[in-house]
Scaffold this active site. Sequence first.
Site, short mmCIF file in Angstrom:
data_model
loop_
_atom_site.label_atom_id
_atom_site.label_comp_id
_atom_site.label_asym_id
_atom_site.label_seq_id
_atom_site.Cartn_x
_atom_site.Cartn_y
_atom_site.Cartn_z
N SER A 148 0.82 -1.21 -0.14
CA SER A 148 0.23 -0.14 0.02
C SER A 148 0.98 1.05 -0.08
O SER A 148 2.15 1.23 0.53
CB SER A 148 -0.89 0.00 1.24
N TYR A 161 -2.91 0.90 10.60
CA TYR A 161 -2.79 0.53 9.36
C TYR A 161 -1.34 0.94 8.84
O TYR A 161 -0.64 0.31 8.09
CB TYR A 161 -3.89 0.97 8.40
#
Length: 256
Positions: A148, A161
Amino acid sequence: MVSHDRNSSSVALVTGGGTGVGLAIATALAEAGWQVVITGRRGQILDDAAARLASKGLAVTGIVADLADPTAVKNLFADIVSVHGRLDLLVNNAGINAPPLPLEEVDFSDWNAVVASNLTSTFLCTQHAVRLFKTQSPKGGRIINNGSVSATTPRPNSAPYAATKHAITGLTKATSLEGRAHDIACGQIDIGNAASEMTDTISKGVLQADGSIKAEATIDPRNVADAVVYMAGLPLGTNVLTLTVMANAMPFVGRG
């Protein structure tokens, strides 16, 4: 497409492969000739995805596993060896997010859940893949981690995250370093705004670093999947260490 240095029986495992980006990756790999195993916790979703792809003549099967459970991961890899005899590619894609909160308000249970799903599961699957890659014949294999763009730059209110995705970068580099003497290649694809259930709110409006709420551009997950197929298709003597695939118009490059 670059041809990988295996034959048409090459085997790939895609975690979180029943939906979203994972399903797009599994589909693209199967279309490129790989024997694909998808895994995750929700059996019905895996079965439905595998059945849809099998109806198109694609070689995809599903195995249910809680990837944060060491025993479940051990059994998953044992099942793959039992059915296919080997593994050539692991795509560590499974992951979740926590509710968007300032870090001082993050519930400990949410922190643990994100760490388990995003980091621990990737470590456990990598560990088993490396063991198998070292001992199978012919030896070697490739690991591709879903990092990501949060592995580089966090969003506001995303501490769990962002922390796990930054950690994935370290795991990718450590695996690449330790694996290169054993024909094991490990790389990372950093994805920015691929359209999925996880990114549904992004196209509607999401908090920016300056405090504003803005809708962001997204991309088709197939664009990500095609990049994974490219990375997977390289000979094991070649590695893409990091690759970013993102919506060109998203507010990632620049000052927040």
